[in-house]
Motif scaffolding. Structure first.
Motif, PDB file in Angstrom:
ATOM      1  N   ALA A 150       1.295  -1.289  -0.305  1.00 31.49           N
ATOM      2  CA  ALA A 150       0.250   0.132  -0.100  1.00 31.49           C
ATOM      3  C   ALA A 150       0.926   1.096   0.095  1.00 31.49           C
ATOM      4  N   ARG A 151       1.995   1.234   0.673  1.00 32.16           N
ATOM      5  CA  ARG A 151       3.432   2.360   0.815  1.00 32.16           C
ATOM      6  C   ARG A 151       3.310   2.943  -0.253  1.00 32.16           C
ATOM      7  N   MET A 152       3.873   1.609  -0.745  1.00 35.31           N
ATOM      8  CA  MET A 152       4.560   1.439  -1.912  1.00 35.31           C
ATOM      9  C   MET A 152       4.020   2.465  -3.611  1.00 35.31           C
ATOM     10  N   GLN A 153       2.485   1.503  -3.668  1.00 34.41           N
ATOM     11  CA  GLN A 153       1.413   2.368  -4.394  1.00 34.41           C
ATOM     12  C   GLN A 153       1.629   3.957  -4.043  1.00 34.41           C
ATOM     13  N   ARG A 154       1.010   4.497  -2.532  1.00 33.60           N
ATOM     14  CA  ARG A 154       0.604   5.659  -2.498  1.00 33.60           C
ATOM     15  C   ARG A 154       1.745   6.008  -3.139  1.00 33.60           C
ATOM     16  N   ILE A 155       3.830   6.016  -2.516  1.00 36.53           N
ATOM     17  CA  ILE A 155       4.779   6.478  -3.450  1.00 36.53           C
ATOM     18  C   ILE A 155       4.372   7.082  -5.511  1.00 36.53           C
TER      19      ILE A 155
ATOM     20  N   ASP B 189       5.727  -4.708 -12.835  1.00 36.01           N
ATOM     21  CA  ASP B 189       5.374  -3.938 -13.320  1.00 36.01           C
ATOM     22  C   ASP B 189       4.306  -3.035 -13.836  1.00 36.01           C
ATOM     23  N   GLU B 190       3.097  -3.297 -12.762  1.00 34.66           N
ATOM     24  CA  GLU B 190       2.210  -2.898 -13.633  1.00 34.66           C
ATOM     25  C   GLU B 190       1.227  -1.394 -12.321  1.00 34.66           C
ATOM     26  N   ASN B 191       2.656  -2.184 -11.178  1.00 36.23           N
ATOM     27  CA  ASN B 191       2.079  -1.282 -10.233  1.00 36.23           C
ATOM     28  C   ASN B 191       3.545  -0.078 -10.091  1.00 36.23           C
ATOM     29  N   PHE B 192       4.820  -0.893  -9.917  1.00 33.26           N
ATOM     30  CA  PHE B 192       6.470  -0.156  -9.501  1.00 33.26           C
ATOM     31  C   PHE B 192       6.469   0.349 -10.241  1.00 33.26           C
TER      32      PHE B 192
END
Length: 229
Positions: free
Chosen positions: A164-169, A223-226
């Motif tokens: 979740a935190r990586m997605q926000r960044i 690849d899709e998220n980060f």
């Protein structure tokens, strides 16, 4: 006479469990269902079972079962244990039971037991185990990734607070501008926290295993998220 023999059989099984925990769980489930339930009734809350006692390899009963993928043994432990503390035990090398789960079936069986004992705060207990690092600074999912268990990583990593935190960044970085500049510091901080003892960050670890068999889903997830991390 039959009652006496039955009682002696139960005592024999119970003593066998205490003496050789690495073999007992499998043997217990070879008896008939009626005998199984009688055994459970006699051993539940029994002081003769030490759930934290380690075998010659340093494994408690639940660790031995998790390493072998003994799902039936894990179900049996759930039946006879007075509480779920045995699931929260930290074993050798700083591992918890999720670090050493043999496969997806074993991982899910451990989570069923965790939910059984902690129905009200299951998510908190689950996150507690997921975030715990062993002596190599691996979380359980990082360890499973290193073991080549892509299915476990892909299914449960999106449930972590780290995801979740990586997605926000990632969202901040993709917007650009001042927000992205601020996010750069957050990015460095979170990547630093994902380093294992070898110094590899989680994205670096994913790239390292991306060409190994069965790792396509892991690469696709990142690849899709980060892509900016």
């Amino acid at each position: 006479m039959k009652k006496i023999l039955g009682f002696l059989f139960i005592l024999f099984c119970a003593s066998g469990l205490q003496a050789k925990p690495e073999n007992s769980l499998h043997k217990m489930w070879r008896v008939q269902p009626v005998a199984q339930q009688q055994l459970v009734n006699n051993l539940r809350f029994s002081p003769t079972i030490d759930f934290n006692k380690e075998d010659a390899y340093g494994n408690t009963l639940v660790f031995a079962a998790a390493l072998k993928g003994d799902v039936r043994g894990l179900a049996w432990l759930q039946q006879v244990a007075p509480n779920g503390e045995y699931l929260l035990h930290t074993g050798k090398d700083g591992n918890n039971v999720l670090h050493v789960a043999r496969d997806m079936k074993t991982f899910k069986a451990l989570l069923r037991s965790l939910r059984h004992f902690y129905p009200q705060d299951f998510e908190a207990r689950f996150q507690q185990l997921l975030e715990q690092k062993n002596d190599l600074r691996e979380t359980p999912l990082r360890a499973q990734l290193n073991y080549g268990k892509a299915d476990i990583f892909v299914k449960y990593f999106p449930k972590t607070r780290l995801f979740a935190r990586m997605q926000r960044i990632q969202a901040k970085l993709s917007r650009g501008g001042l927000l992205a500049e601020v996010a750069q510091d957050e990015k460095q901080d979170i990547l630093e926290k994902t380093k294992d003892l070898s110094g590899l960050t989680l994205p670096q670890a994913v790239r390292r295993v991306s060409r190994q068999p069965g790792m396509k889903e892991v690469s696709r997830l990142f690849d899709e998220n980060f892509s900016l991390l």
